[in-house]
Design a protein around this motif. Structure first.
Motif, PDB file in Angstrom:
ATOM      1  N   TYR A 110       0.855  -1.196   0.000  1.00 56.46           N
ATOM      2  CA  TYR A 110       0.000   0.000   0.000  1.00 56.46           C
ATOM      3  C   TYR A 110       0.887   1.241   0.000  1.00 56.46           C
ATOM      4  O   TYR A 110       2.032   1.182   0.447  1.00 56.46           O
ATOM      5  CB  TYR A 110      -0.933   0.003   1.231  1.00 56.46           C
ATOM      6  N   THR A 114       6.100   1.178   5.058  1.00 54.14           N
ATOM      7  CA  THR A 114       7.528   1.202   5.291  1.00 54.14           C
ATOM      8  C   THR A 114       8.097  -0.102   4.726  1.00 54.14           C
ATOM      9  O   THR A 114       7.607  -1.174   5.069  1.00 54.14           O
ATOM     10  CB  THR A 114       7.825   1.297   6.804  1.00 54.14           C
ATOM     11  N   THR A 152       3.519  -2.893   9.472  1.00 54.29           N
ATOM     12  CA  THR A 152       4.732  -3.567   8.989  1.00 54.29           C
ATOM     13  C   THR A 152       5.632  -3.994  10.157  1.00 54.29           C
ATOM     14  O   THR A 152       6.147  -5.111  10.178  1.00 54.29           O
ATOM     15  CB  THR A 152       5.520  -2.646   8.029  1.00 54.29           C
ATOM     16  N   ASP A 168      -1.946   3.761  16.153  1.00 55.29           N
ATOM     17  CA  ASP A 168      -2.002   4.736  15.065  1.00 55.29           C
ATOM     18  C   ASP A 168      -3.282   5.548  15.204  1.00 55.29           C
ATOM     19  O   ASP A 168      -4.323   5.039  15.614  1.00 55.29           O
ATOM     20  CB  ASP A 168      -1.966   4.068  13.684  1.00 55.29           C
TER      21      ASP A 168
HETATM   22  C1  LIG Z   1       5.302   6.773   7.890  1.00 54.51           C
HETATM   23  S1  LIG Z   1       3.759   6.221   8.498  1.00 54.51           S
HETATM   24  C2  LIG Z   1       4.139   4.669   9.235  1.00 54.51           C
HETATM   25  C3  LIG Z   1       3.915   3.549   8.258  1.00 54.51           C
HETATM   26  C4  LIG Z   1       4.000   2.181   8.889  1.00 54.51           C
HETATM   27  N1  LIG Z   1       5.321   1.880   9.379  1.00 54.51           N
HETATM   28  C5  LIG Z   1       3.553   1.150   7.858  1.00 54.51           C
HETATM   29  O1  LIG Z   1       4.411   0.467   7.270  1.00 54.51           O
HETATM   30  O2  LIG Z   1       2.350   1.051   7.623  1.00 54.51           O
HETATM   31  C6  LIG Z   1       3.477   7.269   9.878  1.00 54.51           C
HETATM   32  C7  LIG Z   1       2.198   6.955  10.613  1.00 54.51           C
HETATM   33  O3  LIG Z   1       2.095   7.842  11.717  1.00 54.51           O
HETATM   34  C8  LIG Z   1       0.716   7.990  11.987  1.00 54.51           C
HETATM   35  N2  LIG Z   1       0.535   9.144  12.882  1.00 54.51           N
HETATM   36  C9  LIG Z   1       0.729  10.446  12.603  1.00 54.51           C
HETATM   37  N3  LIG Z   1       0.458  11.205  13.689  1.00 54.51           N
HETATM   38  C10 LIG Z   1       0.108  10.343  14.681  1.00 54.51           C
HETATM   39  C11 LIG Z   1      -0.289  10.525  16.029  1.00 54.51           C
HETATM   40  N4  LIG Z   1      -0.369  11.736  16.582  1.00 54.51           N
HETATM   41  N5  LIG Z   1      -0.580   9.415  16.758  1.00 54.51           N
HETATM   42  C12 LIG Z   1      -0.519   8.177  16.200  1.00 54.51           C
HETATM   43  N6  LIG Z   1      -0.161   7.966  14.928  1.00 54.51           N
HETATM   44  C13 LIG Z   1       0.145   9.033  14.167  1.00 54.51           C
HETATM   45  C14 LIG Z   1       0.106   8.141  10.609  1.00 54.51           C
HETATM   46  O4  LIG Z   1      -1.292   7.871  10.626  1.00 54.51           O
HETATM   47  C15 LIG Z   1       0.926   7.129   9.795  1.00 54.51           C
HETATM   48  O5  LIG Z   1       0.260   5.896   9.719  1.00 54.51           O
END
Ligand SMILES: C[S@@+](CC[C@H](N)C(=O)[O-])C[C@H]1O[C@@H](n2cnc3c(N)ncnc32)[C@H](O)[C@@H]1O
Length: 364
Positions: A110, A114, A152, A168
């Motif tokens: 998706y 990561t 992930t 999340d």
């Molecule tokens: C770079 S993505 C991580 C992707 C994940 N490692 C994956 O492979 O699906 C960063 C994530 O941080 C989450 N995020 C942003 N602000 C946040 C908050 N205040 N509390 C919890 N999650 C948060 C976003 O919804 C997003 O899914």
């Protein structure tokens, strides 16, 4: 006596960050092996028959089996060989803590995922900083991804036999992960139970809590090998109200890159990853054991190293890595790096901090 081992690097490790793949896995190996095994290990890059590899030399202080297992777990290891006295290579079969099929990590694709090899690197690094690091190999390390997206990191942790916790803020991500995990467990005919409920603290609705319990079969269940996955659909800064203080050994997070979607924050959308870090760092520190460790993936374009270091220091966390220690270009808008941090009162702070300087060394 010195033992020499060769770890071939998977060709696919080159797919995304071509030129940086070598230095990245070299830095991973030096940190992970240095933190687990001490100064008796020396690592360098080598090319063998046109294939990229790491050559590892270990003195008599190093446990052979542990070295092989750790090398086998490095994010891009393809195969292991012992280098015999005459220079010939003898294949090695390392025991591995990985318990479940690889597709648990790889099948889901998706936008915003990561990369799974990079995720394995983050998990290895965060775990290596913990005083309970051997828990990575026996399933007892407690691991949290406080921004877990569609899981992930959680999937990697499950393959390692851990019982991870993720959080999340994005309900769609949490729901997508639940759907994926349910389908995967059904397709693989695992014994499992998944339930979701409202996450309420002192009468305030914070989001959702999903709990999964899984085991490959009844025999594994009976042998005590069942694992749990907990996914909290809430703001990362509120986790201190949900999880116990000093209960986590390793925190792994791929921070929002601040490029496409912006980062979610308490009162609406925020675009600054630094703002999210400032809001969350204190909570993460309180959840982490004093001997715990953190690996954070950051986009250098939108999160300055010194500003991140200051935000973490204000929360009682010391950053161990220099700016650019794991630098690699993902695409035009993402110049990625990894920050490794530990509580400022971590019992191994000095030993671990010394590993950053080791990165510069080029053994001959
Ligand atoms: C770079 S993505 C991580 C992707 C994940 N490692 C994956 O492979 O699906 C960063 C994530 O941080 C989450 N995020 C942003 N602000 C946040 C908050 N205040 N509390 C919890 N999650 C948060 C976003 O919804 C997003 O899914």
């Amino acid at each position: 006596m010195t033992r020499a081992v060769l770890a071939l690097r998977a060709p696919s490790a080159n797919r995304v960050y071509t030129a940086a793949a070598g230095p990245l896995v070299l830095a991973e190996a030096r940190w992970v092996l240095g933190a687990h095994l001490g100064p008796g290990v020396v690592v360098r890059e080598r090319t063998v028959g046109g294939m990229h590899a790491l050559e590892v030399r270990a003195d008599e202080t190093v446990d052979d089996e542990r070295l092989d297992t750790l090398l086998g777990l490095l994010s891009s290891t393809y195969g292991l060989f012992e280098i015999a006295g005459d220079g010939l290579l003898r294949p090695l079969v390392a025991s591995s803590p990985l318990r479940h099929p690889e597709d648990l990590e790889t099948i889901l694709k998706y936008p915003g995922k990561t990369n799974e090899q990079f995720t394995a690197l983050l998990v290895n690094l965060a775990a290596s900083l913990s005083t309970r690091r051997s828990g990575l190999l026996d399933g007892t390390l407690s691991l949290l991804d406080p921004m877990c997206g569609r899981g992930t990191t959680l999937n990697r942790a499950v393959r390692l036999g851990l019982s991870p916790i993720g959080a999340d803020i994005d309900r769609k991500d949490v729901e997508a992960y639940r759907t994926f995990l349910t389908t995967w467990l059904r397709t693989h005919r695992y014994k499992h139970q998944i339930s979701s409920a409202s996450l309420t603290v002192r009468g305030e609705h914070l989001g959702t809590r999903t709990l999964a319990e899984l085991a490959p079969d009844k025999a594994a269940q009976r042998a005590g090998l069942a694992q749990q996955v907990t996914v909290l659909g809430c703001d990362t800064a509120r986790l201190g109200e949900v999880l116990a203080d000093r209960s986590v050994d390793a925190i792994v997070a791929d921070l929002p890159y601040g490029v496409q979607h912006g980062a979610h924050g308490g009162g609406g959308m925020q675009r600054s990853p630094l703002e999210v870090l400032r809001r969350a760092a204190g909570t993460w520190r309180s959840l982490l054991r004093d001997g715990g460790g953190i690996a954070l993936a950051v986009n250098r374009h939108t999160l300055d190293h010194d500003a991140a270091r200051e935000a973490l220091a204000a929360a009682g966390l010391t950053v161990l890595t220099s700016d650019g220690a794991f630098r690699h270009r993902v695409d035009q808008s993402i110049d990625r790096d990894v920050l490794l941090a530990v509580p400022s009162n971590h019992p191994r702070l000095e030993q671990l901090a010394a590993l950053d300087a080791l990165q510069e060394e080029t053994p001959t």
